[in-house]
Design an enzyme around this catalytic site. Structure first.
Site, mmCIF file in Angstrom:
data_model
loop_
_atom_site.group_PDB
_atom_site.id
_atom_site.type_symbol
_atom_site.label_atom_id
_atom_site.label_comp_id
_atom_site.label_asym_id
_atom_site.label_seq_id
_atom_site.Cartn_x
_atom_site.Cartn_y
_atom_site.Cartn_z
ATOM 1 N N ASP A 1 0.798 -1.235 0.000
ATOM 2 C CA ASP A 1 0.000 0.000 0.000
ATOM 3 C C ASP A 1 0.834 1.290 0.000
ATOM 4 O OD1 ASP A 1 -1.917 -1.949 0.188
ATOM 5 O OD2 ASP A 1 -2.849 -1.207 2.016
ATOM 6 N N ASP B 1 -4.450 -0.764 -1.970
ATOM 7 C CA ASP B 1 -5.767 -0.572 -1.360
ATOM 8 C C ASP B 1 -6.643 0.105 -2.412
ATOM 9 O OD1 ASP B 1 -6.982 -1.137 1.168
ATOM 10 O OD2 ASP B 1 -6.956 0.996 1.699
ATOM 11 N N HIS C 1 -10.582 0.876 -2.962
ATOM 12 C CA HIS C 1 -11.963 0.802 -2.489
ATOM 13 C C HIS C 1 -12.947 1.448 -3.463
ATOM 14 C CE1 HIS C 1 -10.452 -0.538 1.352
ATOM 15 N NE2 HIS C 1 -9.871 0.606 1.642
ATOM 16 N N HIS D 1 -10.631 6.975 1.556
ATOM 17 C CA HIS D 1 -9.249 6.872 1.074
ATOM 18 C C HIS D 1 -9.162 5.823 -0.024
ATOM 19 C CE1 HIS D 1 -9.601 3.552 3.916
ATOM 20 N NE2 HIS D 1 -8.645 2.943 3.233
ATOM 21 N N LYS E 1 -6.918 -4.862 -3.300
ATOM 22 C CA LYS E 1 -7.698 -5.392 -2.172
ATOM 23 C C LYS E 1 -8.642 -4.323 -1.662
ATOM 24 C CE LYS E 1 -4.029 -4.211 1.036
ATOM 25 N NZ LYS E 1 -4.786 -3.245 1.854
ATOM 26 N N CYS F 1 -2.066 -2.557 7.605
ATOM 27 C CA CYS F 1 -1.967 -3.503 6.489
ATOM 28 C C CYS F 1 -0.660 -4.293 6.469
ATOM 29 C CB CYS F 1 -2.221 -2.788 5.174
ATOM 30 S SG CYS F 1 -3.959 -2.245 5.046
HETATM 31 C C1 VGL Z 1 -4.743 0.793 5.480
HETATM 32 C C2 VGL Z 1 -6.350 1.618 6.892
HETATM 33 C C3 VGL Z 1 -7.312 1.444 5.925
HETATM 34 C C4 VGL Z 1 -3.308 0.431 5.261
HETATM 35 C C5 VGL Z 1 -5.697 0.615 4.504
HETATM 36 O O1 VGL Z 1 -2.872 0.344 4.102
HETATM 37 O O2 VGL Z 1 -2.603 0.229 6.267
HETATM 38 N N1 VGL Z 1 -5.077 1.290 6.666
HETATM 39 N N2 VGL Z 1 -6.978 0.931 4.730
HETATM 40 ZN ZN ZN Z 2 -8.385 0.923 3.149
#
Ligand code: VGL
Ligand code: ZN
Length: 220
Positions: free
Chosen positions: A18, A58, A60, A93, A118, A167
């Site tokens: 990420d 990440d 979404h 995010h 993901k 993550c």
């Molecule tokens: C993450 C919070 C929400 C991360 C991803 O990449 O650590 N943290 N989504």
């Molecule tokens: Zn996330």
């Protein structure tokens, strides 16, 4: 605690977790000093020490279940119970297609064999690169990364990226669960809350994950 034996990287994969603008200072879900690990991870990826290198992203859909904005009266960083487990609610995010969701421009993607996205299920979060968080059916559905790495002959996984206490931690714990010898490159991670560092270390070590720093890797 320094490791004394050199690491055998012949069956090792590097997982870059990420590394996205939304997790950088000024981003939607900013991780302090997140930008400081970009250049060293870029150098590590380009050094070619690892026979296989994979990134997670990440990714979404708008209105994702993990967004506080999806839940009336809730604020970012509140927690709720979701499908029987605690879920932290985040600022919006890494929305699919947005600039903040891109893999960071400072990373050279050329040597990466795969990018695993993901968090795409609107109703389920996904911290780990290996398995989603809990689904309504009470399962943690696999992303396929575990099988991909196994099929490629990987026996050892090194994790770096963001965020250390979310993550990266979940990815490393799942890697260990999948039976990979698992390392976290601690200096190449940063946490949402540095106050979690001791807990994160303890939980990783309890699963047999080894925490090292990148200067312990063989030099290219
Ligand atoms: C993450 C919070 C929400 C991360 C991803 O990449 O650590 N943290 N989504
Ligand atoms: Zn996330």
């Amino acid at each position: 605690m320094t490791e004394t034996t050199p690491f055998d990287l012949s069956g090792a994969a590097l997982l870059v977790v990420d590394l996205q603008p939304d997790f950088m200072p000024g981003g939607a879900l900013a991780v302090a000093e997140g930008d400081q690990i970009i250049a060293p991870i870029r150098r590590l990826v380009l050094a070619g020490l690892f026979p296989l290198q994979v990134a997670t992203q990440d990714w979404h859909p708008p209105g994702h279940i993990s967004f506080a904005s999806h839940h009336a009266g809730k604020q970012p960083f509140d927690t709720i119970e979701l499908y029987g487990h605690e879920q932290t609610l985040w600022p919006d995010h890494c929305v699919q297609g947005s600039t903040g969701a891109q893999l960071h421009q400072g990373l050279d993607l050329t040597p990466l064999a795969a990018v695993v996205r993901k968090g795409m299920d609107p109703d389920v979060d996904s911290y780990s690169g290996f398995r989603n968080n809990w689904s309504p059916a009470g399962e943690r559905p696999a992303t396929g990364l575990g099988g991909y790495l196994r099929d490629r002959g990987v026996d050892t996984v090194f994790c770096c990226g963001l965020a250390r206490d979310v993550c990266v931690q979940w990815t490393a714990l799942d890697a260990a669960d999948y039976g990979f010898q698992t390392f976290v490159l601690w200096d190449l991670t940063r946490g949402v809350d540095p106050g979690n560092d001791d807990r994160v270390c303890a939980e990783l070590r309890a699963k047999g994950v080894r925490i090292i720093t990148s200067d312990q890797l063989p030099t290219g």
